[in-house]
Design an enzyme around this catalytic site. Sequence first.
Site, PDB file in Angstrom:
ATOM      1  N   SER A 263      -3.195   6.154  10.456  1.00  0.00           N
ATOM      2  CA  SER A 263      -3.948   5.112   9.521  1.00  0.00           C
ATOM      3  C   SER A 263      -3.856   3.719   9.549  1.00  0.00           C
ATOM      4  O   SER A 263      -2.783   3.395  10.505  1.00  0.00           O
ATOM      5  CB  SER A 263      -3.388   5.831   8.185  1.00  0.00           C
ATOM      6  OG  SER A 263      -2.191   5.223   7.771  1.00  0.00           O
ATOM      7  N   LYS A 264      -4.481   2.970   9.098  1.00  0.00           N
ATOM      8  CA  LYS A 264      -4.294   1.432   9.042  1.00  0.00           C
ATOM      9  C   LYS A 264      -2.720   1.284   8.787  1.00  0.00           C
ATOM     10  O   LYS A 264      -2.196   0.294   9.175  1.00  0.00           O
ATOM     11  CB  LYS A 264      -5.158   0.866   8.209  1.00  0.00           C
ATOM     12  CG  LYS A 264      -4.959  -0.588   7.991  1.00  0.00           C
ATOM     13  CD  LYS A 264      -6.162  -1.350   7.602  1.00  0.00           C
ATOM     14  CE  LYS A 264      -5.726  -2.671   6.664  1.00  0.00           C
ATOM     15  NZ  LYS A 264      -4.830  -3.506   7.489  1.00  0.00           N
ATOM     16  N   ARG A 265      -2.203   1.876   7.716  1.00  0.00           N
ATOM     17  CA  ARG A 265      -0.783   1.814   7.140  1.00  0.00           C
ATOM     18  C   ARG A 265       0.069   2.000   8.257  1.00  0.00           C
ATOM     19  O   ARG A 265       1.222   1.447   8.164  1.00  0.00           O
ATOM     20  CB  ARG A 265      -0.579   2.839   5.954  1.00  0.00           C
ATOM     21  CG  ARG A 265      -0.502   1.831   4.600  1.00  0.00           C
ATOM     22  CD  ARG A 265      -0.374   2.850   3.389  1.00  0.00           C
ATOM     23  NE  ARG A 265      -1.697   3.431   3.217  1.00  0.00           N
ATOM     24  CZ  ARG A 265      -1.712   4.803   3.042  1.00  0.00           C
ATOM     25  NH1 ARG A 265      -0.841   5.533   3.002  1.00  0.00           N
ATOM     26  NH2 ARG A 265      -3.109   5.223   2.848  1.00  0.00           N
TER      27      ARG A 265
END
Length: 512
Positions: A263-265
């Site tokens: 994910s972007k996180r």
Amino acid sequence: MANTRNVRVRFAPSPTGPLHIGGVRTALYNYLFARQNGGTMILRIEDTDSNRFVPGAEDYINEALAWLGIGIDEGVREGGDFGPYKQSERRDIYRRYVKQLLDSGRAYYAFDTPEELEAKRKEVPNFQYDASTRLSMRNSLSLGLDEARKLIDAGEKYVVRFLVEPNRDVTVHDLIRGDVVINSKIIDDKVLYKSADDLPTYHLANIVDDHLMEVSHVIRGEEWLPSAPLHVLLYEAFGWTDTMPAFVHLPLLLKPDGKGKLSKRDGDRLGFPVFPLEWHDPKSGDVSSGYREAGYLPEAVVNFLALLGWNPGDDREILSIDELIQLFSFEHCSRAGAKFDFEKGKWFNHQYLLAKPDEELAELFKPILAAHGVEVARFSDEYIARAVGLVKSRISFVGDLWEQAGFFFVAPTEYSPKDIRKRWKEDTPAIMTQLIDVVNGLEDMTSKAAEDVVLKWISDNGYHLGNVMNAFRLTVVGECRGPHMFDITELMGKEETIARIKRGIENIKCEE
Ligand code: GLU
């Protein structure tokens, strides 16, 4: 059958934000497969979800694919015989096919409001709109077609739902996973069309377009596998089973340090981009980093992504785009998710930088030099290229060149305190003053020749080799690191070397 047709593949992103790196890999595999088979690569913009449309996303997709060299044969910009290639411009087409399903009894009108659906979900545990529940809902099956028509004529909003018959085993032929069989009872009566915005949903638009655009292989991320049985049923309902494309569901990209989807996180947390290009969110103003801006070479990104979920069958890692096109195969795609090893991504970039001619790297370095206030015109192309050549084994990104080679262009004005403490002794200025004479007397500045003379001088005088050489380095580089000392002085030349030693003697203060 599908496999004997011309290869026509499509990359079908929804313009709902920046293209994720997983989407880029999907585009790449489509491209490799198309090129390998002399086929056609289609870019279709799936913008039927008007609520999630993000301005700029479509341009971003085009720019990212162009940067990576993923060429498109048919699309919004490229044109082609199967357009329009943007779904929001194909409303007439979808309306026709929705009508076909309604007329043949494979779909029906439904009027349930969001509130009614919500109430039902609360009332019935694990509610699913399907054969077991549809007659208790408000639709043309429970109300009758005449009543339904009246409601529509009176202006009531409706959706069209697909009528899924329960208890049928549906087989998805997947070229990576083999036959995937699921029972139709777990499929709900999916919404295919909404009168509110006169747009189809993803499922209908996707099937109609793949059929009309004569797509031979649907290559997409694993997250779409659960939708595939529904798609098979839709092909059947339309009577298109004979020309149904082959399915290929690519393995997920997983977090670098564990299970679960990348994910972007993860990128924010571990400090790597998950987008090909920098993205400026038009709403929040947030900026997300991109591979291009982080200093990656497009060919390195392509090579890195190609190997996330596929391998050439042996342990080769560095593969050009032409080799990838030649070698790519679904047989060597993995079913299991691929860990997103961003350190490996850096390694690829390093390898590609090393393989680049110094002259080419020098051209990439020039704007960075200029940005640091260097008057680039004062240096010859050859000088810049040789400086780059001396440090390139130490860089992962073009941007690292400044840190490694900046001193070739700007003499140090500060000197590393730690190195001063360690190497600049009381007698150092006197020894450096002698060194000026030694350098001045050099007839040949080439690395080996200069080294022989200076080392002989050090040993003849009984000086400490490490201290003298490091003090020398401190004056020229500003700290005790960098390429071989005499390679540096060969490139800088006698005059500049002497000027720097002098400046060092004046400015470096011994702390003892
Ligand atoms: N529009 C879908 C997406 O955003 C396409 C999925 C598919 O390729 O069928 O990925």
